[in-house]
Design an enzyme around this catalytic site. Structure first.
Site, PDB file in Angstrom:
ATOM      1  N   TYR A 152      44.856  10.435 -25.702  1.00 43.01           N
ATOM      2  CA  TYR A 152      44.364  10.577 -27.147  1.00 43.01           C
ATOM      3  C   TYR A 152      44.006   9.070 -27.602  1.00 43.01           C
ATOM      4  O   TYR A 152      44.880   8.002 -27.369  1.00 43.01           O
ATOM      5  CB  TYR A 152      45.745  10.787 -28.054  1.00 43.01           C
ATOM      6  CG  TYR A 152      46.224  12.207 -28.005  1.00 43.01           C
ATOM      7  CD1 TYR A 152      45.612  13.402 -28.753  1.00 43.01           C
ATOM      8  CD2 TYR A 152      47.668  12.568 -27.205  1.00 43.01           C
ATOM      9  CE1 TYR A 152      45.865  14.581 -28.654  1.00 43.01           C
ATOM     10  CE2 TYR A 152      47.817  13.841 -27.571  1.00 43.01           C
ATOM     11  CZ  TYR A 152      47.081  14.932 -27.953  1.00 43.01           C
ATOM     12  OH  TYR A 152      47.512  16.281 -28.023  1.00 43.01           O
ATOM     13  N   ASP A 201      40.356  17.303 -30.338  1.00 47.78           N
ATOM     14  CA  ASP A 201      40.575  18.050 -31.358  1.00 47.78           C
ATOM     15  C   ASP A 201      41.782  18.014 -32.346  1.00 47.78           C
ATOM     16  O   ASP A 201      42.439  18.567 -32.907  1.00 47.78           O
ATOM     17  CB  ASP A 201      40.739  19.581 -31.075  1.00 47.78           C
ATOM     18  CG  ASP A 201      42.025  19.574 -29.758  1.00 47.78           C
ATOM     19  OD1 ASP A 201      42.952  18.583 -29.912  1.00 47.78           O
ATOM     20  OD2 ASP A 201      42.271  20.640 -29.015  1.00 47.78           O
ATOM     21  N   HIS A 212      43.003  23.922 -27.877  1.00 52.25           N
ATOM     22  CA  HIS A 212      44.337  23.344 -27.911  1.00 52.25           C
ATOM     23  C   HIS A 212      45.581  24.462 -27.772  1.00 52.25           C
ATOM     24  O   HIS A 212      46.737  24.320 -28.312  1.00 52.25           O
ATOM     25  CB  HIS A 212      44.779  22.361 -29.180  1.00 52.25           C
ATOM     26  CG  HIS A 212      45.878  21.428 -28.868  1.00 52.25           C
ATOM     27  ND1 HIS A 212      45.159  19.824 -28.682  1.00 52.25           N
ATOM     28  CD2 HIS A 212      46.998  21.248 -28.447  1.00 52.25           C
ATOM     29  CE1 HIS A 212      46.103  19.157 -28.373  1.00 52.25           C
ATOM     30  NE2 HIS A 212      47.264  19.909 -28.442  1.00 52.25           N
TER      31      HIS A 212
HETATM   32  C1  LIG Z   1      53.579  22.685 -25.294  1.00 47.30           C
HETATM   33  C2  LIG Z   1      52.276  22.381 -24.961  1.00 47.30           C
HETATM   34  C3  LIG Z   1      51.859  20.832 -25.011  1.00 47.30           C
HETATM   35  C4  LIG Z   1      50.808  20.590 -25.442  1.00 47.30           C
HETATM   36  N1  LIG Z   1      50.382  19.126 -25.177  1.00 47.30           N
HETATM   37  C5  LIG Z   1      49.260  18.745 -25.055  1.00 47.30           C
HETATM   38  C6  LIG Z   1      48.832  17.268 -24.974  1.00 47.30           C
HETATM   39  O1  LIG Z   1      49.491  16.444 -24.974  1.00 47.30           O
HETATM   40  N2  LIG Z   1      47.459  17.110 -24.825  1.00 47.30           N
HETATM   41  C7  LIG Z   1      46.292  18.055 -24.967  1.00 47.30           C
HETATM   42  O2  LIG Z   1      45.361  17.532 -24.846  1.00 47.30           O
HETATM   43  N3  LIG Z   1      46.709  19.211 -24.829  1.00 47.30           N
HETATM   44  C8  LIG Z   1      47.895  19.611 -24.938  1.00 47.30           C
HETATM   45  N4  LIG Z   1      48.242  20.880 -25.050  1.00 47.30           N
HETATM   46  C9  LIG Z   1      47.192  21.993 -24.962  1.00 47.30           C
HETATM   47  C10 LIG Z   1      46.905  22.546 -23.580  1.00 47.30           C
HETATM   48  O3  LIG Z   1      46.163  21.348 -22.898  1.00 47.30           O
HETATM   49  C11 LIG Z   1      45.912  23.649 -23.546  1.00 47.30           C
HETATM   50  O4  LIG Z   1      44.874  23.303 -24.329  1.00 47.30           O
HETATM   51  C12 LIG Z   1      46.443  24.846 -23.854  1.00 47.30           C
HETATM   52  O5  LIG Z   1      47.908  25.010 -23.669  1.00 47.30           O
HETATM   53  C13 LIG Z   1      45.850  26.157 -23.171  1.00 47.30           C
HETATM   54  O6  LIG Z   1      46.252  27.364 -23.783  1.00 47.30           O
HETATM   55  P1  LIG Z   1      47.493  27.973 -23.006  1.00 47.30           P
HETATM   56  O7  LIG Z   1      48.666  27.725 -23.199  1.00 47.30           O
HETATM   57  O8  LIG Z   1      47.166  29.464 -23.527  1.00 47.30           O
HETATM   58  O9  LIG Z   1      47.097  28.114 -21.223  1.00 47.30           O
HETATM   59  C14 LIG Z   1      49.435  21.471 -25.206  1.00 47.30           C
HETATM   60  C15 LIG Z   1      49.974  22.925 -25.133  1.00 47.30           C
HETATM   61  C16 LIG Z   1      51.162  23.244 -24.859  1.00 47.30           C
HETATM   62  C17 LIG Z   1      51.467  24.608 -24.984  1.00 47.30           C
HETATM   63  O1  LIG Z   2      52.082  19.420 -28.837  1.00 49.64           O
HETATM   64  C1  LIG Z   2      51.189  19.410 -28.493  1.00 49.64           C
HETATM   65  O2  LIG Z   2      50.107  20.449 -28.383  1.00 49.64           O
HETATM   66  C2  LIG Z   2      50.610  18.004 -28.616  1.00 49.64           C
HETATM   67  O3  LIG Z   2      49.301  18.099 -28.257  1.00 49.64           O
HETATM   68  C3  LIG Z   2      51.357  16.844 -28.993  1.00 49.64           C
HETATM   69  C4  LIG Z   2      50.548  16.006 -29.683  1.00 49.64           C
HETATM   70  C5  LIG Z   2      51.166  14.926 -30.270  1.00 49.64           C
HETATM   71  C6  LIG Z   2      52.619  15.040 -30.333  1.00 49.64           C
HETATM   72  C7  LIG Z   2      53.400  15.687 -29.458  1.00 49.64           C
HETATM   73  C8  LIG Z   2      52.653  16.932 -28.943  1.00 49.64           C
END
Ligand SMILES: Cc1cc2nc3c(=O)[nH]c(=O)nc-3n(C[C@H](O)[C@H](O)[C@H](O)COP(=O)(O)O)c2cc1C
Ligand SMILES: O=C(O)C(=O)c1ccccc1
Length: 351
Positions: free
Chosen positions: A132, A160, A246
């Protein structure tokens, strides 16, 4: 457990319900969370027959990283909420499977430690780092240097998130902080507190230009959905796009990620690879993404389910199940490799 969905059930059975909700949830009404999976169900596969070739080859290379199959691990925060070993276990499972793993900036294990774990099981593991971009460029640059020094092969900039999506399950559960003993190890210079991360609407293409100037690593933009942004990405020297909403956790009401592939493939015209995440639960989902123009598909929640259910073994099983399914699906479709899935294999609106 015979499929990825079974792992979701197993994870739900063992996880603290507050953490299960954190992993499963999306923004607000979770329309987009559901849309990601439903979109795959609306796409039909039209196989070719009597092709007379060898079993399909799954291996591929993206941005110089070699992988044993076109399934990647998307960055997800806080793996230690799923399992005490957290990202150590997921990093080993991904490296063992020979897949590209994108380490999250908000990981609860330091990127250096993830790389060390991966190297225990593979000579040349493919680890990328998700970022980020922070308004504090000095802080951002220090993170980039850590990722480079740890051997990460690409930077994945999540674009995003000019603000955090509104997660109402989290609000209801009062989940706003990590429990004692778990912190964001990539942020330890800032105290390890997730609240030190700034998600700012002031981040712009100028920051991408800045990043381009401070690192030689390939830059991937994660979270592009509009074709005009894909065109801008080309102009700004971006190396790949991860098409993503996301997992429905940011702006609710965005379209299913897979449904954006055709228009984004047109916008980039083959100049840079497209990757996709959101709703991948089956090998057939991966085939559909490849047919519509993705070079690889990535999974977020399925990794967390595997990790919660059975640590490293669980993640290995999830990746193994998807590999078996992908091989089977490509074979049934009459494809001889994951790199040559034709567009006309997929039709819309047939189901
Ligand atoms: C619990 C959780 C935490 C996530 N944290 C991040 C993150 O820290 N940074 C990020 O770019 N995307 C984050 N994502 C989005 C994932 O990279 C991804 O785009 C998404 O989970 C894909 O969809 P799916 O869970 O249906 O496979 C997170 C998703 C989940 C479910
Ligand atoms: O949970 C998330 O998807 C995520 O990307 C996130 C972003 C900032 C703080 C904690 C989680």
């Amino acid at each position: 457990m015979v499929n990825v969905r079974d792992f979701e059930g197993a994870a739900k059975a063992v996880l603290d319900p507050v953490y299960y909700d954190y992993f499963a949830s999306g923004a607000q009404d979770e329309v987009t969370v559901r849309a990601n999976e439903e979109a795959f169900r609306r796409l039909a596969l039209v196989p070719r027959v009597l092709r007379g070739h060898k079993p399909p080859r799954l291996g591929h290379t993206v941005l110089g990283s070699q992988a044993s199959m076109p399934i990647m691990v998307s960055p997800t925060a806080f793996h230690r909420l799923a399992h005490p070993e957290g990202e150590r276990a997921s990093a080993r499972a991904a490296a063992e499977a020979g897949v590209i793993m994108i380490a999250a900036m908000l990981a609860t294990v330091a990127v250096e430690d993830m790389a060390a774990e991966a190297r225990k099981v593979a000579d040349d593991p493919a680890l990328w780092f998700q970022l980020y971009l922070q308004p504090d460029l000095g802080f951002t640059e220090a993170l980039v240097r850590r990722a480079e020094a740890a051997g990460c092969a690409a930077l994945v900039v999540t674009v995003d998130s000019p603000a955090l999506g509104r997660n109402e399950r989290g609000d209801r559960n009062g989940f706003h902080d990590l429990p004692p003993g778990i912190r964001c190890e990539n942020l330890r210079e800032a105290g390890g507190d997730v609240r030190s991360v700034v998600l700012s609407p002031e981040i712009s293409w100028r920051h991408i230009d800045w990043l381009r100037g401070v690192t030689a690593l390939p830059i991937v933009l994660k979270g592009v959905l509009h074709p005009a942004d894909a065109a801008l990405a080309l102009r700004h020297g971006v190396d790949a796009i991860l098409v993503s909403n996301h997992g429905g956790r940011q702006l609710d009401g965005t379209p299913a990620a897979v449904d954006r592939l055709p228009v984004l493939a047109d916008a980039v015209g083959g100049e840079i690879p497209l990757l996709l995440d959101g709703g991948i639960r089956r090998g057939t989902d991966v085939v559909k993404a490849l047919a519509l123009g993705a070079s690889a598909a990535a999974i977020g929640r399925p990794v967390l389910w595997g990790l919660a259910a059975d640590g490293e073994q669980g993640v290995s099983r999830v990746l193994g199940l998807l590999r078996t399914e992908l091989l089977n699906a490509l074979t049934l479709c009459g494809c001889d490799s994951a790199e040559s899935v034709p567009r006309d294999l997929v039709v819309r609106g047939a189901m």
